[in-house]
Design a protein around this motif. Structure first.
Motif, PDB file in Angstrom:
ATOM      1  N   THR A   1     -11.108  16.541   4.876  1.00  9.08           N
ATOM      2  CA  THR A   1     -11.127  15.616   6.013  1.00  9.08           C
ATOM      3  C   THR A   1      -9.747  15.016   6.227  1.00  9.08           C
ATOM      4  N   LEU A   2      -9.040  14.736   5.124  1.00 10.35           N
ATOM      5  CA  LEU A   2      -7.659  14.257   5.168  1.00 10.35           C
ATOM      6  C   LEU A   2      -6.808  15.173   4.293  1.00 10.35           C
ATOM      7  N   SER A   3      -5.610  15.502   4.764  1.00  9.27           N
ATOM      8  CA  SER A   3      -4.750  16.432   4.016  1.00  9.27           C
ATOM      9  C   SER A   3      -3.320  15.908   3.949  1.00  9.27           C
ATOM     10  N   ASP A   4      -2.796  15.819   2.729  1.00 12.07           N
ATOM     11  CA  ASP A   4      -1.389  15.490   2.501  1.00 12.07           C
ATOM     12  C   ASP A   4      -0.937  14.257   3.277  1.00 12.07           C
ATOM     13  N   VAL A   5      -1.728  13.196   3.193  1.00 11.03           N
ATOM     14  CA  VAL A   5      -1.420  11.954   3.896  1.00 11.03           C
ATOM     15  C   VAL A   5      -0.499  11.101   3.028  1.00 11.03           C
TER      16      VAL A   5
ATOM     17  N   TYR B   1       8.218   7.924   9.666  1.00 15.51           N
ATOM     18  CA  TYR B   1       7.595   7.303   8.506  1.00 15.51           C
ATOM     19  C   TYR B   1       8.630   7.182   7.399  1.00 15.51           C
ATOM     20  N   PRO B   2       8.775   5.975   6.794  1.00 18.84           N
ATOM     21  CA  PRO B   2       9.786   5.810   5.740  1.00 18.84           C
ATOM     22  C   PRO B   2       9.364   6.542   4.478  1.00 18.84           C
ATOM     23  N   PRO B   3      10.336   6.999   3.692  1.00 18.12           N
ATOM     24  CA  PRO B   3      10.001   7.620   2.405  1.00 18.12           C
ATOM     25  C   PRO B   3       9.279   6.634   1.510  1.00 18.12           C
ATOM     26  N   LEU B   4       8.417   7.123   0.656  1.00 17.95           N
ATOM     27  CA  LEU B   4       7.702   6.257  -0.261  1.00 17.95           C
ATOM     28  C   LEU B   4       8.699   5.480  -1.115  1.00 17.95           C
ATOM     29  N   GLY B   5       8.355   4.198  -1.332  1.00 20.07           N
ATOM     30  CA  GLY B   5       9.188   3.364  -2.155  1.00 20.07           C
ATOM     31  C   GLY B   5      10.242   2.610  -1.382  1.00 20.07           C
ATOM     32  N   GLU B   6      10.404   2.927  -0.067  1.00 19.58           N
ATOM     33  CA  GLU B   6      11.375   2.203   0.745  1.00 19.58           C
ATOM     34  C   GLU B   6      10.644   1.237   1.640  1.00 19.58           C
ATOM     35  N   GLY B   7      11.336   0.200   2.071  1.00 20.74           N
ATOM     36  CA  GLY B   7      10.746  -0.795   2.942  1.00 20.74           C
ATOM     37  C   GLY B   7      10.706  -0.319   4.378  1.00 20.74           C
ATOM     38  N   GLY B   8      10.295  -1.207   5.260  1.00 17.09           N
ATOM     39  CA  GLY B   8      10.264  -0.894   6.666  1.00 17.09           C
ATOM     40  C   GLY B   8       8.906  -0.492   7.141  1.00 17.09           C
TER      41      GLY B   8
ATOM     42  N   ILE C   1      -2.785   6.783  -4.726  1.00 16.82           N
ATOM     43  CA  ILE C   1      -2.937   5.588  -3.895  1.00 16.82           C
ATOM     44  C   ILE C   1      -2.641   4.373  -4.768  1.00 16.82           C
ATOM     45  N   ARG C   2      -1.714   3.544  -4.308  1.00 15.68           N
ATOM     46  CA  ARG C   2      -1.433   2.276  -4.973  1.00 15.68           C
ATOM     47  C   ARG C   2      -1.724   1.124  -4.025  1.00 15.68           C
ATOM     48  N   LEU C   3      -2.455   0.134  -4.508  1.00 17.41           N
ATOM     49  CA  LEU C   3      -2.701  -1.099  -3.779  1.00 17.41           C
ATOM     50  C   LEU C   3      -2.248  -2.265  -4.637  1.00 17.41           C
ATOM     51  N   PHE C   4      -1.383  -3.081  -4.077  1.00 16.03           N
ATOM     52  CA  PHE C   4      -0.871  -4.261  -4.786  1.00 16.03           C
ATOM     53  C   PHE C   4      -0.266  -3.885  -6.133  1.00 16.03           C
ATOM     54  N   GLY C   5       0.309  -2.685  -6.206  1.00 17.57           N
ATOM     55  CA  GLY C   5       0.963  -2.241  -7.421  1.00 17.57           C
ATOM     56  C   GLY C   5       0.070  -1.502  -8.397  1.00 17.57           C
ATOM     57  N   ASP C   6      -1.233  -1.466  -8.152  1.00 18.00           N
ATOM     58  CA  ASP C   6      -2.164  -0.786  -9.059  1.00 18.00           C
ATOM     59  C   ASP C   6      -2.501   0.610  -8.552  1.00 18.00           C
ATOM     60  N   ASP C   7      -2.540   1.573  -9.456  1.00 15.22           N
ATOM     61  CA  ASP C   7      -2.972   2.931  -9.139  1.00 15.22           C
ATOM     62  C   ASP C   7      -4.501   2.924  -9.088  1.00 15.22           C
ATOM     63  N   VAL C   8      -5.065   2.924  -7.879  1.00  7.81           N
ATOM     64  CA  VAL C   8      -6.516   2.774  -7.744  1.00  7.81           C
ATOM     65  C   VAL C   8      -7.266   4.055  -8.069  1.00  7.81           C
ATOM     66  N   VAL C   9      -6.563   5.175  -8.142  1.00  9.71           N
ATOM     67  CA  VAL C   9      -7.223   6.443  -8.476  1.00  9.71           C
ATOM     68  C   VAL C   9      -7.664   6.449  -9.933  1.00  9.71           C
ATOM     69  N   THR C  10      -6.841   5.870 -10.788  1.00 12.33           N
ATOM     70  CA  THR C  10      -7.143   5.865 -12.221  1.00 12.33           C
ATOM     71  C   THR C  10      -7.645   4.511 -12.724  1.00 12.33           C
ATOM     72  N   LEU C  11      -7.659   3.519 -11.846  1.00 20.02           N
ATOM     73  CA  LEU C  11      -8.071   2.185 -12.266  1.00 20.02           C
ATOM     74  C   LEU C  11      -9.549   2.172 -12.657  1.00 20.02           C
TER      75      LEU C  11
ATOM     76  N   VAL D   1       0.863  -1.191   0.000  1.00 16.26           N
ATOM     77  CA  VAL D   1       0.000   0.000   0.000  1.00 16.26           C
ATOM     78  C   VAL D   1       0.892   1.232   0.000  1.00 16.26           C
ATOM     79  N   GLN D   2       0.534   2.195  -0.828  1.00 16.61           N
ATOM     80  CA  GLN D   2       1.290   3.441  -0.916  1.00 16.61           C
ATOM     81  C   GLN D   2       0.315   4.615  -1.048  1.00 16.61           C
ATOM     82  N   PHE D   3       0.387   5.549  -0.116  1.00 17.05           N
ATOM     83  CA  PHE D   3      -0.353   6.813  -0.188  1.00 17.05           C
ATOM     84  C   PHE D   3       0.662   7.927  -0.375  1.00 17.05           C
ATOM     85  N   GLU D   4       0.392   8.822  -1.313  1.00 20.08           N
ATOM     86  CA  GLU D   4       1.294   9.946  -1.536  1.00 20.08           C
ATOM     87  C   GLU D   4       0.490  11.236  -1.679  1.00 20.08           C
TER      88      GLU D   4
END
Length: 237
Positions: free
Chosen positions: A20-24, A228-235, A62-72, A5-8
């Motif tokens: 309701t949510l900002s820059d998460v 919080y780790p940078p996007l694209g890094e593990g942990g 937002i990516r889930l399981f490698g898919d961009d769900v915003v444009t999916l 899961v990736q939120f940017e």
């Protein structure tokens, strides 16, 4: 792919009001356990809705399981949803189905044969202490019993991600402990767990839990103890 899961820079706005949510921004690692905390109105339920694809963001990635769900395309979302188990705060049991049939529903949707369903469903009902209520319909169950059916239904298919909104809010402490053990067992099998709760004492009962704190629609780290780790890094978060 370690991060599933990736939120940017995600923002969510209902109507024309304030966000309701900002820059998460965050990532969730495969097989990790997360506890999402924050005061009432912080946006926890809204964040979970984005995670289980009940809502699309107003902005951001937002990516889930490698898919961009915003444009999916919308017709591809159900396939992703089947990989996500959800424990709703208001349970959302199917009223005309028994406890057994509510728990069996995900397996039937996935196409399992009836002969392969009985054993795992019966085992799951026994684990949550509802073997004697298998034939009962939701209206005849207490709030705590409905919560346990909802949890059993969410985990029966061993989802890749389990999202739980206040899963122990309607059960006694002993059952809460048992349900947490169930989540931990599922986590050890590789499921990524995200539990939203007001009860920060849950953290002490979940080894290796990662804290995500939401405050007024933003993820924060008031103690300085977590990074919080940078996007694209593990942990973990």
């Amino acid at each position: 792919m370690n991060n599933i899961v990736q939120f940017e820079n995600v923002g969510l706005r209902y109507g024309t009001g304030a966000e309701t949510l900002s820059d998460v921004s965050f990532t969730l690692a495969r097989g990790a356990f997360y506890v999402l905390t924050g005061p009432s109105g912080a946006g926890k339920t809204s964040l979970l809705k984005l995670l289980y694809l009940a809502q699309r963001p107003s902005r951001g990635l937002i990516r889930l399981f490698g898919d961009d769900v915003v444009t999916l395309p919308r017709d591809r979302l159900p396939v992703l949803r089947r990989r996500i188990g959800v424990v709703f705060q208001d349970f959302r049991l199917v009223p005309h189905l028994s406890a057994y049939d509510n728990v069996a529903l995900p397996l039937r949707v996935m196409g399992h044969e009836e002969r392969d369903i009985e054993a795992p469903v019966s085992e799951m009902l026994a684990w949550v202490g509802l073997s004697d209520r298998a034939s009962a319909r939701p209206a005849t169950l207490s709030g705590g019993e409905q919560q346990r059916v909802a949890i059993a239904r969410a985990v029966i298919g061993r989802p890749d991600v389990l999202v739980a909104d206040e899963p122990t809010g309607n059960v006694d402490p002993d059952m809460a402990e048992r349900l947490l053990l169930l989540f931990e067992g599922l986590n050890k099998l590789g499921t990524t767990i995200v539990v939203a709760t007001h009860d920060i004492h849950l953290l002490s009962r979940i080894p290796n839990a990662n804290l995500m704190r939401l405050d007024r629609g933003r993820l924060s780290d008031p103690t300085g103890a977590l990074r919080y780790p940078p996007l694209g890094e593990g942990g973990a978060l």
